[in-house]
Design a protein around this motif. Structure first.
Motif, PDB file in Angstrom:
ATOM      1  N   ARG A   1     -34.393 -25.123 -31.270  1.00  0.00           N
ATOM      2  CA  ARG A   1     -34.945 -24.276 -30.226  1.00  0.00           C
ATOM      3  C   ARG A   1     -34.810 -24.964 -28.865  1.00  0.00           C
ATOM      4  NH1 ARG A   1     -38.517 -20.011 -29.460  1.00  0.00           N
ATOM      5  NH2 ARG A   1     -39.680 -20.362 -27.540  1.00  0.00           N
ATOM      6  N   PHE A   2     -35.113 -26.221 -28.835  1.00  0.00           N
ATOM      7  CA  PHE A   2     -35.024 -26.970 -27.578  1.00  0.00           C
ATOM      8  C   PHE A   2     -33.585 -26.958 -27.036  1.00  0.00           C
ATOM      9  CE2 PHE A   2     -34.229 -30.948 -25.255  1.00  0.00           C
ATOM     10  CZ  PHE A   2     -35.163 -30.814 -24.241  1.00  0.00           C
ATOM     11  N   LEU A   3     -32.646 -27.131 -27.954  1.00  0.00           N
ATOM     12  CA  LEU A   3     -31.237 -27.244 -27.525  1.00  0.00           C
ATOM     13  C   LEU A   3     -30.603 -25.911 -27.183  1.00  0.00           C
ATOM     14  CD1 LEU A   3     -29.296 -29.694 -29.864  1.00  0.00           C
ATOM     15  CD2 LEU A   3     -29.277 -29.669 -27.381  1.00  0.00           C
ATOM     16  N   PHE A   4     -30.957 -24.877 -27.938  1.00  0.00           N
ATOM     17  CA  PHE A   4     -30.178 -23.642 -27.790  1.00  0.00           C
ATOM     18  C   PHE A   4     -30.958 -22.452 -27.245  1.00  0.00           C
ATOM     19  CE2 PHE A   4     -27.794 -26.025 -31.137  1.00  0.00           C
ATOM     20  CZ  PHE A   4     -26.709 -26.323 -30.322  1.00  0.00           C
ATOM     21  N   TYR A   5     -32.284 -22.561 -27.126  1.00  0.00           N
ATOM     22  CA  TYR A   5     -33.001 -21.424 -26.550  1.00  0.00           C
ATOM     23  C   TYR A   5     -33.087 -21.639 -25.038  1.00  0.00           C
ATOM     24  CZ  TYR A   5     -36.532 -18.122 -25.224  1.00  0.00           C
ATOM     25  OH  TYR A   5     -37.188 -17.111 -24.577  1.00  0.00           O
ATOM     26  N   PRO A   6     -32.416 -20.756 -24.285  1.00  0.00           N
ATOM     27  CA  PRO A   6     -32.369 -21.010 -22.840  1.00  0.00           C
ATOM     28  C   PRO A   6     -33.639 -20.577 -22.115  1.00  0.00           C
ATOM     29  CG  PRO A   6     -30.969 -19.142 -23.410  1.00  0.00           C
ATOM     30  CD  PRO A   6     -31.599 -19.593 -24.676  1.00  0.00           C
ATOM     31  N   ASP A   7     -34.490 -21.532 -21.835  1.00  0.00           N
ATOM     32  CA  ASP A   7     -35.697 -21.244 -21.057  1.00  0.00           C
ATOM     33  C   ASP A   7     -35.399 -21.644 -19.609  1.00  0.00           C
ATOM     34  OD1 ASP A   7     -38.100 -21.181 -19.815  1.00  0.00           O
ATOM     35  OD2 ASP A   7     -39.176 -22.390 -21.303  1.00  0.00           O
ATOM     36  N   PHE A   8     -35.039 -20.625 -18.814  1.00  0.00           N
ATOM     37  CA  PHE A   8     -34.556 -20.931 -17.452  1.00  0.00           C
ATOM     38  C   PHE A   8     -35.640 -21.510 -16.549  1.00  0.00           C
ATOM     39  CE2 PHE A   8     -31.331 -18.145 -19.148  1.00  0.00           C
ATOM     40  CZ  PHE A   8     -30.182 -18.823 -18.761  1.00  0.00           C
ATOM     41  N   SER A   9     -36.903 -21.302 -16.938  1.00  0.00           N
ATOM     42  CA  SER A   9     -37.963 -21.840 -16.084  1.00  0.00           C
ATOM     43  C   SER A   9     -37.974 -23.371 -16.125  1.00  0.00           C
ATOM     44  CB  SER A   9     -39.315 -21.294 -16.546  1.00  0.00           C
ATOM     45  OG  SER A   9     -39.607 -21.828 -17.814  1.00  0.00           O
ATOM     46  N   LYS A  10     -37.290 -23.941 -17.112  1.00  0.00           N
ATOM     47  CA  LYS A  10     -37.284 -25.407 -17.199  1.00  0.00           C
ATOM     48  C   LYS A  10     -36.212 -26.045 -16.324  1.00  0.00           C
ATOM     49  CE  LYS A  10     -39.536 -26.242 -21.524  1.00  0.00           C
ATOM     50  NZ  LYS A  10     -39.067 -26.085 -22.891  1.00  0.00           N
ATOM     51  N   LEU A  11     -35.313 -25.215 -15.791  1.00  0.00           N
ATOM     52  CA  LEU A  11     -34.258 -25.775 -14.936  1.00  0.00           C
ATOM     53  C   LEU A  11     -34.848 -26.215 -13.608  1.00  0.00           C
ATOM     54  CD1 LEU A  11     -31.237 -23.319 -15.345  1.00  0.00           C
ATOM     55  CD2 LEU A  11     -31.433 -25.651 -16.220  1.00  0.00           C
ATOM     56  N   GLN A  12     -34.255 -27.253 -13.047  1.00  0.00           N
ATOM     57  CA  GLN A  12     -34.680 -27.664 -11.708  1.00  0.00           C
ATOM     58  C   GLN A  12     -33.596 -27.276 -10.714  1.00  0.00           C
ATOM     59  OE1 GLN A  12     -34.819 -31.731 -12.732  1.00  0.00           O
ATOM     60  NE2 GLN A  12     -36.280 -31.261 -14.350  1.00  0.00           N
ATOM     61  N   LEU A  13     -33.927 -27.386  -9.434  1.00  0.00           N
ATOM     62  CA  LEU A  13     -32.929 -27.029  -8.417  1.00  0.00           C
ATOM     63  C   LEU A  13     -31.692 -27.920  -8.517  1.00  0.00           C
ATOM     64  CD1 LEU A  13     -35.149 -26.404  -5.273  1.00  0.00           C
ATOM     65  CD2 LEU A  13     -33.715 -24.740  -6.464  1.00  0.00           C
ATOM     66  N   SER A  14     -31.912 -29.137  -8.986  1.00  0.00           N
ATOM     67  CA  SER A  14     -30.769 -30.057  -9.064  1.00  0.00           C
ATOM     68  C   SER A  14     -29.948 -29.872 -10.347  1.00  0.00           C
ATOM     69  CB  SER A  14     -31.274 -31.496  -8.985  1.00  0.00           C
ATOM     70  OG  SER A  14     -32.264 -31.691  -9.964  1.00  0.00           O
ATOM     71  N   SER A  15     -30.455 -29.063 -11.285  1.00  0.00           N
ATOM     72  CA  SER A  15     -29.778 -28.968 -12.591  1.00  0.00           C
ATOM     73  C   SER A  15     -28.321 -28.495 -12.501  1.00  0.00           C
ATOM     74  CB  SER A  15     -30.561 -28.058 -13.540  1.00  0.00           C
ATOM     75  OG  SER A  15     -31.820 -28.612 -13.780  1.00  0.00           O
ATOM     76  N   PRO A  16     -27.991 -27.451 -11.705  1.00  0.00           N
ATOM     77  CA  PRO A  16     -26.582 -27.034 -11.682  1.00  0.00           C
ATOM     78  C   PRO A  16     -25.639 -28.155 -11.246  1.00  0.00           C
ATOM     79  CG  PRO A  16     -27.952 -25.355 -10.677  1.00  0.00           C
ATOM     80  CD  PRO A  16     -28.851 -26.517 -10.948  1.00  0.00           C
ATOM     81  N   LEU A  17     -26.047 -28.940 -10.245  1.00  0.00           N
ATOM     82  CA  LEU A  17     -25.157 -30.024  -9.803  1.00  0.00           C
ATOM     83  C   LEU A  17     -25.051 -31.103 -10.889  1.00  0.00           C
ATOM     84  CD1 LEU A  17     -23.418 -30.629  -7.363  1.00  0.00           C
ATOM     85  CD2 LEU A  17     -25.219 -32.070  -6.465  1.00  0.00           C
ATOM     86  N   HIS A  18     -26.172 -31.344 -11.564  1.00  0.00           N
ATOM     87  CA  HIS A  18     -26.131 -32.318 -12.661  1.00  0.00           C
ATOM     88  C   HIS A  18     -25.192 -31.837 -13.772  1.00  0.00           C
ATOM     89  CE1 HIS A  18     -30.161 -34.524 -11.651  1.00  0.00           C
ATOM     90  NE2 HIS A  18     -29.374 -34.357 -10.617  1.00  0.00           N
TER      91      HIS A  18
END
Ligand code: PHE
Length: 450
Positions: free
Chosen positions: A201-218
């Motif tokens: 669940r942690f790996l494959f369930y996409p909980d977008f609220s957990k993303l940070q602003l820096s996540s796309p660049l990371h």
């Protein structure tokens, strides 16, 4: 111009390209970056960016190498000579980045070397493994880390001196099937833990609220790092390609194998980490904290551990060879020094630079910004900031530096009719998707800094 070497077989190219792509990025870096960025949503971003950004750039780098028959510095210089704009800065940044990255890659490879030897000792004397086979023991001993990094660099230098064909092909080929089998067995074992549902669940369930602003660049940075894009490695490998080889197919295969390996690393590690519950998911030592403990509890685990860390070491070696090869092939192309001298010089520079990351958890442990050690800062800056910038440069060099005919010649294969339909998609990705997404990711990163 001296005659350029080429791969003796197509398989030789695949071994080197996959050997360079698959390495510590997949097993050491991927899991903790996923941990830092909250899991499933980041994994989704990563897979999407691998296909939409990494793959087009990988194809671009290979084409740049194949069409100019040169390494990245000379390739970008030759593009510059045909245009008013300069592309050489891209080559310079790429080579410099490779040199600095080898220095801390060698430190982490040294950790792998340490665990390989500890597990070997553990086969004979398990109590000693329990005592010394812990990450904190290693981290507190900066000089041991420097020693291990030096041993690693010497191995890399020796392999690179032997030259591209003899050096690369043999090493990596033997290890890959063994490593895949070991990994699959360990994943099966780890998925049998009670925590596996939670891990999936942690790996494959996409909980977008957990993303940070820096996540796309990371995610972009990590995609470039793991596919060896932005270093010039793939330009060098492309320059050794022969005429019959179809680059988009090669790029696609490398991307798929590399991405699958990362996902497997996640499947292996997260059940263990979540079961243990006292290892922070964001710890850069995640792999080295979690896996040995798990192995020690497993019947026959010490033997397994030994085999696993040896294979991982060979993977790290393959990747390090790719990194040093960039610096060496560029030095040889640019200056008159011999390959042997160029290899020793770049290896020595990497070793000196490696002192800082090697001592970051001992001598320099008080030097922290935002709780991050010197090694983490170096890694974060190079991978999350510098690499995406180089990636932007590469998309520009391929699109503006090479003319349409050249791009088409190397992309399209008359025997593969689908390559004709894919060409505009690749062009679209380089022209809009790569620059657009990277620019937007930088914008979000800036917002997070502010
Ligand atoms: N791709 C390698 C990894 O994931 C790192 C690497 C980068 C190797 C660039 C060679 C060149 O570990």
């Amino acid at each position: 111009m001296p005659k350029r070497g080429s791969w003796r077989t197509r398989f030789g190219f695949y071994l080197a390209a996959i050997g360079s792509a698959c390495g510590l990025g997949n097993l050491w870096r991927f899991p903790y970056v996923v941990g830092e960025n909250g899991g499933g949503a980041f994994v989704l971003l990563y897979v999407m960016f691998a296909l939409l950004i990494g793959l087009p750039l990988l194809i671009g780098e290979l084409i740049l190498g194949k069409s100019t028959h040169q390494s990245i510095l000379a390739a970008t210089a030759s593009l510059t000579s045909r245009h008013t704009r300069s592309f050489v800065w891209i080559g310079r940044f790429a080579v410099l980045t490779s040199l600095v990255v080898i220095s801390y890659y060698a430190v982490i490879s040294g950790w792998v070397l340490h665990f390989s030897t500890q597990f070997l000792v553990g086969i004979i004397n398990p109590t000693m493994l329990l005592e010394k086979g812990r990450l904190d023991h290693l981290l507190s001993n900066g000089f041991l880390q420097m020693g291990l990094a030096s041993v690693h660099l010497i191995f890399v230098i020796v392999v690179v001196i032997k030259g591209v064909q003899e050096g690369l092909e043999r090493w990596i080929g033997a290890m890959m099937p063994v490593f895949s089998i070991l990994l699959i067995l360990l994943v099966i074992r780890s998925l049998s833990l009670d925590s596996s549902a939670q891990a999936l669940r942690f790996l494959f369930y996409p909980d977008f609220s957990k993303l940070q602003l820096s996540s796309p660049l990371h995610a972009i940075g990590h995609v470039c790092f793991t596919l060896s894009v932005g270093f010039g490695t793939m330009v060098t490998f492309g320059s050794y390609l022969r005429d019959g080889d179809h680059i988009p197919t090669a790029g696609f295969r490398v991307t798929v194998v590399d991405t699958l390996l990362s996902l497997f690393a996640g499947l292996l590690l997260f059940p263990i980490v979540l079961q243990a519950s006292n290892i922070p998911l964001t710890d850069p030592g995640l792999l080295f904290e979690a896996l040995p403990r798990f192995l020690l509890q497993m019947p026959g685990g010490v033997l397994f551990g030994f085999a696993f860390f040896v294979c991982l070491y060979l993977a790290a070696l393959g990747a390090s060879i790719g990194l040093l090869e960039v610096v060496v092939s560029n030095l040889v192309d640019q200056t008159k020094i011999s390959r042997t001298a160029a290899t020793w010089i770049s290896g020595a520079v990497a070793l000196v630079l490696g002192v800082f990351p090697a001592l970051s958890s001992s001598v320099f442990k008080f030097f922290k910004v935002d709780g991050k050690s010197l090694l983490e800062m170096l890694d974060g800056f190079l991978i999350n900031v510098v690499l995406p910038l180089i990636a932007l440069g590469i998309s520009l060099a391929v699109r503006k530096g090479l003319n349409k005919k050249e791009r088409e010649k190397h992309f399209v294969d008359s025997a593969k009719i689908e390559s004709v339909t894919l060409l505009p998609h690749w062009e679209l990705a380089l022209k809009w998707i790569v620059p657009g997404v990277i620019a937007f990711a930088f914008f979000l990163q800036l917002l997070s800094w502010l």
